[in-house]
Design a protein around this motif. Structure first.
Motif, mmCIF file in Angstrom:
data_model
loop_
_atom_site.group_PDB
_atom_site.id
_atom_site.type_symbol
_atom_site.label_atom_id
_atom_site.label_comp_id
_atom_site.label_asym_id
_atom_site.label_seq_id
_atom_site.Cartn_x
_atom_site.Cartn_y
_atom_site.Cartn_z
ATOM 1 N N THR A 181 0.771 -0.913 -0.075
ATOM 2 C CA THR A 181 -0.169 -0.450 -0.242
ATOM 3 C C THR A 181 0.948 1.501 -0.189
ATOM 4 O O THR A 181 2.049 1.233 1.216
ATOM 5 N N LEU A 182 0.676 1.983 -1.077
ATOM 6 C CA LEU A 182 1.582 3.294 -0.718
ATOM 7 C C LEU A 182 0.732 4.326 -0.447
ATOM 8 O O LEU A 182 -0.134 4.304 0.162
ATOM 9 N N TYR A 183 1.884 4.943 -0.048
ATOM 10 C CA TYR A 183 0.960 7.010 0.887
ATOM 11 C C TYR A 183 0.811 6.690 1.815
ATOM 12 O O TYR A 183 1.421 7.042 3.061
ATOM 13 N N ASN A 184 -0.397 6.280 2.404
ATOM 14 C CA ASN A 184 -1.680 6.084 3.492
ATOM 15 C C ASN A 184 -1.516 4.410 3.861
ATOM 16 O O ASN A 184 -1.849 3.513 4.025
ATOM 17 N N ASN A 187 -3.360 2.172 6.341
ATOM 18 C CA ASN A 187 -4.517 2.026 5.591
ATOM 19 C C ASN A 187 -5.511 3.393 6.806
ATOM 20 O O ASN A 187 -6.581 2.552 7.375
ATOM 21 N N LYS A 349 -2.900 14.793 -3.031
ATOM 22 C CA LYS A 349 -2.244 14.289 -4.166
ATOM 23 C C LYS A 349 -0.659 14.878 -4.078
ATOM 24 O O LYS A 349 0.276 14.079 -4.460
ATOM 25 N N THR A 352 0.235 14.134 0.635
ATOM 26 C CA THR A 352 -0.298 12.226 1.332
ATOM 27 C C THR A 352 0.383 11.698 -0.203
ATOM 28 O O THR A 352 1.291 11.295 0.221
ATOM 29 N N MET A 353 0.187 11.569 -1.656
ATOM 30 C CA MET A 353 0.780 11.018 -2.454
ATOM 31 C C MET A 353 2.382 11.586 -2.925
ATOM 32 O O MET A 353 3.279 11.291 -4.111
ATOM 33 N N GLY A 354 2.773 13.108 -2.487
ATOM 34 C CA GLY A 354 4.125 13.866 -2.909
ATOM 35 C C GLY A 354 4.423 14.224 -4.607
ATOM 36 O O GLY A 354 5.141 13.980 -5.591
#
Lengths: 397, 392
Positions: A181-184, A187, A349, A352-354
């Motif tokens: 799981t990417l970013y967070n 979960n 984006k 959290t997702m860089g």
């Protein structure tokens, strides 16, 4: 030319200052513009501080009472997600325990569980889950699936009687599936929701405050945009007023984007300049949207009555919870008229997702277009409403 | 004694009619009581018309491009929740799509996948999910899990069929333990059922609290409060009940309409019957009004109490625990959650609509909802003072 320019600046500053004076002398507006953005994120952060459900209570009804069934329960209990709180004789008793909220789920192991496994047949376990929270259900399903997969593997290896462990492994599982799981990565619920809530909070407090102030001025007949105003003067007043709100929220932004993520250790991998770069058009869009809407408010209380409940709706339209792809086209079009839609998507984006600003041009341009569009609408609204006065709808009945 | 009750009732009726007239002649109330709740219902039902989100876009990085890898992708594409919308050559491009929000996940198949599989070298397929969007994430996770079981089984099946083993035996071997799930009361795990049943009463609750605040404050603002109090011959309870009851009835009517739409037309689960949840709705509405009365009595200015009630009422959706369970919050917040009517309505809903347990098991939520108006009685004293001291 230079002198005239100086005069223009001065006019803007006058409106800026009078807006600030109006805000700072009204306790309700201060509450909305300062207390809410400061304390609300803290409350939300605390609500979701645990991020995930741990040790969801599960009740076992074990009709089998064998080494295998006990092993299955032990493996479930050992996970972080599930905790086995009780063993009951039959389903009735277990259901009673559920009704008394001792647990949220039941796993029933049939009496022929071990027998079927030894005979090489399929054995069915039954999970009953209370649906009072989807997160409990998710925990049970995930844990039971994983435990059953693990035991399945052990059983298959026993049945196959392979010589080396490597060989066993391949025979049972020819393809390895790895999920990441990417970013967070955990979960976490808070990490997912709070960025959106903060952004929505900014928009809602701003538009309610702007509309409430306009309503108040309408009641007191002290509107800054009066009937004999030239177009230029209208532009100055709108600019001056908007700068006041943008100033306040730039300061608050530092708190919301730096202190809050730090306090609640929310994921933040974005560049601060990118965050601010997207935040600025957002503020413009929200403030001009608010100033435009405020023309329809003739009483300060109306702002609360009409705008508060939209927070729930706008959060859903933004596509943070309900996936954007599942929103019907009609509502998607409506959502494009609202600044929070672009900002929440864009902010998640970046933050959290860089992503970089160049990767979210859609949201970035969307916000600027909204800012320009609502600015034009502001002017239009003020200019066309020239001769209309605020009507007091509030005669004693 | 009976004559006193009769005169009181007459006072009450007078105030009741006065309030009804107020509601009829101000279009504001049409919006607050009827149009906003129905609009919200329309919005949420049309937005979630398909129940669970379907065909969520994902990207595939197929570095092998063999018959087997293509079969696996096709398989994944066939699942209801997954839609393979992009095929990209490398991880960077897939990640760009992910960051743009065009896809929610990516599946990566390594080069020489088929070759390694056939030579028993156990190749690895990697599935990247995006934790920033939790709902999409958990839906895709389910499909991915199924894929891993199914594709492994398919390979196994072929290998062992080649050795002459029986198919049923192989299938039982592949998955000896099978989990059969029963989601109590919501067998389809329909997220929409879950959301609409609480969000819509939640929105109605927000509107009730704001309306109550406004209608009480407005009497002070336009300085008609003393006259109103004298209409009740200075009996504050007569006045408050006469003033509140029209809203109670109208909001109850609207909430019941929503109940009919959800549980009759949409056929959402409602185990203990429509009437039970409607009664729960009535208790909830009175509780919301009472909470609003209490807040009103605590703050001197309408605009401040409106701001406070706005913040509290929006918070109630999170504090009800229908998204993130209350039992996982810290103890202080768990206690605070008891102060929100929506929390108790939610528990009542779960018991009576989803789980269908006998009514006596929800005595706690019923008692809590009744507790609000009892507390509201205390608030009547400061409200009386405020009404007496307003000018004129």
């Amino acid at each position: 030319m230079k002198r005239r320019f100086k005069q223009y600046i001065l006019r803007i500053l006058v409106y800026w200052k009078s807006e600030w004076e109006a805000i700072s002398s009204d306790r309700a507006l201060l509450l909305l513009l300062f207390a809410a953005p400061i304390f609300y994120p803290i409350i939300y952060g605390s609500i979701y501080d645990n991020e995930v459900v741990k040790e969801a209570e599960l009740i076992v009804v074990d009709h089998s009472q064998t080494a295998e069934s006990r092993r299955f329960c032990r493996l479930c209990d050992a996970t972080r997600e599930v905790k086995i709180v009780a063993k009951k004789e039959n389903l009735k008793e277990a259901e009673r325990a559920i009704q008394q909220k001792e647990a949220y789920g039941i796993i029933e192991i049939p009496s022929d569980f071990s027998k079927k496994l030894i005979e090489g047949e399929k054995s069915y376990l039954t999970l009953f889950s209370d649906m009072s929270s989807l997160l409990y259900y998710k925990n049970y399903l995930q844990t039971l699936t994983n435990v059953s997969l693990e035991m399945n593997k052990e059983i298959q290896i026993k049945r196959l009687n392979k010589s080396s462990s490597r060989e066993e492994d391949i025979a049972v599982q020819p393809i390895i599936y790895q999920e990441s799981t990417l970013y967070n990565t955990s979960n976490g619920f808070g990490s997912f929701l709070i960025p959106g809530v903060i952004m929505l909070l900014i928009q809602q407090t701003l538009i309610i405050a702007i509309c409430a102030l306009n309503g108040k001025r309408c009641e007191e007949n002290t509107k800054p945009t009066n009937t004999q105003q030239t177009l230029l003067e209208t532009i100055f007043s709108i600019l001056g007023r908007s700068f006041c709100y943008i100033m306040i929220y730039c300061v608050l932004g530092c708190y919301l984007f730096v202190v809050i993520p730090y306090l609640f250790s929310l994921p933040q991998i974005g560049n601060y300049w990118d965050i601010m770069g997207l935040y600025l058009p957002y503020l413009f869009a929200v403030v001009y949207w608010g100033l435009f809407l405020s023309n329809f408010f003739q009483e300060k209380e109306e702002a609360y009555l009409y705008l508060v409940f939209t927070s729930v709706i706008l959060l859903f339209l933004s596509g943070i919870s309900w996936p954007v792809h599942a929103i019907p086209t009609g509502w998607k079009v409506v959502s494009y008229l609202i600044p929070s839609t672009f900002e929440i998507q864009g902010f998640i984006k970046i933050n959290t997702m860089g992503a970089e600003l160049s990767e979210i041009t859609w949201e970035y341009i969307g916000l600027w277009l909204q800012a320009v569009g609502y600015f034009a609408l502001c002017i239009l609204a003020v200019q066309t409403k020239r001769d209309k006065k605020c009507v007091r709808t509030n005669n004693p009945g | 004694m009976p004559s006193m009750i009769k005169t009181r009732f007459n006072h009450f009726l007078k105030i009741f009619y006065r309030e009804l007239k107020e509601i009829m002649f101000h279009p504001k109330y049409l919006f607050l009581i009827v149009l906003f709740p129905l609009f919200s219902t329309f919005l949420f039902l049309t937005m979630m018309q398909n129940g669970l989100p379907q065909a969520l876009p994902i990207a595939v990085i197929d570095q092998d491009n063999s018959a087997t890898s293509r079969r696996i992708i096709r398989q994944l594409d066939n699942y209801k929740q997954t839609d393979v919308t992009a095929r990209v050559p490398n991880f960077q491009e897939a990640q760009e799509l992910l960051k743009k929000g065009d896809v929610y996940a990516m599946l990566s198949i390594p080069p020489k996948f088929e070759q390694e599989l056939l030579s028993f070298r156990q190749p690895t397929i990697t599935y990247y999910l995006n934790g920033a969007f939790i709902v999409a994430n958990s839906l895709l996770f389910k499909d991915q899990k199924t894929l891993s079981i199914v594709s492994n089984a398919a390979v196994n099946l072929e290998l062992r069929k080649a050795k002459g083993e029986r198919e049923e035996q192989i299938m039982a071997d592949l998955q000896p333990i099978y989990i059969d799930t029963h989601a109590l009361g919501n067998p389809l795990i329909n997220y929409a059922i879950y959301l609409c049943s609480i969000i819509l009463p939640g929105i109605v609750g927000i509107l009730i609290m704001l309306t109550t605040q406004y209608t009480l404050g407005n009497e002070i603002k336009r300085e008609s409060c003393k006259r109103l109090l004298s209409m009740a011959h200075n009996n504050i309870r007569t006045m408050l009940s006469g003033k509140m009851l029209p809203y109670t009835l109208l909001y109850w009517l609207v909430l019941s309409c929503i109940d009919v739409i959800l549980y009759k037309f949409m056929e959402y689960p409602c185990q203990n019957g429509l009437l039970t949840i409607m009664i729960g709705g009535l208790l909830y509405i009175v509780a919301c009004q009472s909470l609003s009365l209490i807040i009103f009595s605590l703050f001197p200015s309408m605009q401040i109490s409106l701001s406070i009630i706005a913040l509290i009422s929006v918070l109630s959706l999170s504090m009800s625990g229908f998204t993130f369970p209350v039992s996982e919050m810290n103890p202080l917040l768990q206690t605070m959650a008891e102060l929100f009517p929506l929390r108790h309505y939610f528990l009542f809903y779960v018991d009576n609509c989803l789980n269908g347990v006998p009514l006596q098991y929800s005595w706690q939520s019923v008692a809590a909802l009744i507790g609000f108006p009892l507390l509201g009685l205390l608030a009547s004293i400061p409200i009386k003072n405020a009404y007496q001291n307003c000018s004129k």
